[in-house]
Design a protein around this motif. Sequence first.
Motif, mmCIF file in Angstrom:
data_model
loop_
_atom_site.group_PDB
_atom_site.id
_atom_site.type_symbol
_atom_site.label_atom_id
_atom_site.label_comp_id
_atom_site.label_asym_id
_atom_site.label_seq_id
_atom_site.Cartn_x
_atom_site.Cartn_y
_atom_site.Cartn_z
ATOM 1 N N SER A 65 0.778 -1.297 -0.130
ATOM 2 C CA SER A 65 -0.004 0.040 -0.133
ATOM 3 C C SER A 65 0.813 1.273 -0.087
ATOM 4 C CB SER A 65 -0.950 -0.119 1.183
ATOM 5 O OG SER A 65 -0.125 0.038 2.217
ATOM 6 N N SER A 69 0.622 4.218 -2.858
ATOM 7 C CA SER A 69 0.776 5.773 -2.376
ATOM 8 C C SER A 69 1.647 6.533 -3.063
ATOM 9 C CB SER A 69 0.942 6.012 -1.005
ATOM 10 O OG SER A 69 0.032 5.261 -0.046
ATOM 11 N N TYR A 72 0.829 6.895 -6.850
ATOM 12 C CA TYR A 72 -0.306 7.883 -6.980
ATOM 13 C C TYR A 72 0.326 9.259 -6.803
ATOM 14 C CZ TYR A 72 -4.381 10.829 -5.673
ATOM 15 O OH TYR A 72 -5.085 11.868 -5.472
ATOM 16 N N LEU A 82 -5.658 3.505 -6.379
ATOM 17 C CA LEU A 82 -5.115 3.723 -5.044
ATOM 18 C C LEU A 82 -6.178 3.104 -4.187
ATOM 19 C CD1 LEU A 82 -2.734 4.898 -3.053
ATOM 20 C CD2 LEU A 82 -4.082 6.968 -3.038
ATOM 21 N N GLY A 249 -0.144 2.623 4.512
ATOM 22 C CA GLY A 249 -0.188 3.265 3.086
ATOM 23 C C GLY A 249 -0.690 4.734 3.355
ATOM 24 N N LEU A 253 1.097 8.140 2.156
ATOM 25 C CA LEU A 253 0.388 9.029 1.289
ATOM 26 C C LEU A 253 0.365 10.553 2.023
ATOM 27 C CD1 LEU A 253 -1.532 9.457 -1.109
ATOM 28 C CD2 LEU A 253 -3.480 9.216 0.399
ATOM 29 N N ASN A 257 2.430 12.916 -0.816
ATOM 30 C CA ASN A 257 1.735 13.399 -1.749
ATOM 31 C C ASN A 257 1.245 15.108 -1.205
ATOM 32 O OD1 ASN A 257 0.050 13.737 -3.991
ATOM 33 N ND2 ASN A 257 -2.090 13.520 -2.688
ATOM 34 N N ASN A 263 -5.417 14.066 0.028
ATOM 35 C CA ASN A 263 -5.267 13.081 1.264
ATOM 36 C C ASN A 263 -6.566 12.863 2.274
ATOM 37 O OD1 ASN A 263 -2.700 13.081 0.147
ATOM 38 N ND2 ASN A 263 -1.581 14.077 1.403
#
Length: 286
Positions: A65, A69, A72, A82, A249, A253, A257, A263
Amino acid sequence: MFIDALLDAWMDSVKMLPFLYLAYLLIEWLERHHGERIERALAGGGRWGFVPGALLGCVPQCGFSAVASNLYASRVITPGTLLAVFIATSDEAVPLLAAEPSQWPSLVALLLCKAAFGMVGGVLLDIPLRHVLPASLYGGYAGHADEVDCHEEHEEHSGIFLAALRHTLEIFVFILLFSLLIGLAFSAVGEEAITTALAGMGLFQPMLTALVGLVPNCAASVLLAQLYIQGAISFGSLFAGLTAGAGVGLAVLWRVNPSWKQNLFMTGLLWAVGAAAGMLLHLAGL
């Protein structure tokens, strides 16, 4: 009371060790020999990546996971892909249920439901909702999947058998701890009183376990699996918690990100899907 609970927890936990070690041996083998192949299969899915995402997410591979992330955040996979990976990921619950032969039917049902709900969630997010959601919330796939950047260094293990043993002993500590705490709670309050209280929550039980599942730590999935094995929560509630639980994950993320809106949206959506799926299974009597 403490000694009795400790002895019961120890005996129950020790009986799981051989199966648990074999499960983690398989996981280590998959990570070492097929990890990069799985990552590239996921990254090459493009707009239809939620299909391999839901299937590959069921593979008991640590950190998968987290890889999703990163992909993505690198705009290599879509939000639906995702989400499918997050839904399909069960973290430590797969080896825990595999370590209990009596729970193998539940494990098969869990993986099948995970794959099905992962695909459904992915297709809904990537096809109809893609035209409704603003670009600031959607993010992800930018039209190509040539560059795969995981942003992570793959850990080198000294040996597959030692790595599996180390992971087994780490999770064994969690199992022993939670088994002890559950045993003490059952002894102090009464098993019937606890199970009646949890059962009395009705549809709110999956909503609660979905919140527990959002905790980005393997301890959450260990706790949920132990509660299910002890009969304290239903299969629907277990599924809700493990659907919302994406292992590390979510933490990755939020780290990689840059869009906090994306998020937050993905976190809230993951909880909503987990709670809704758990309530459906709960209503179905599972």
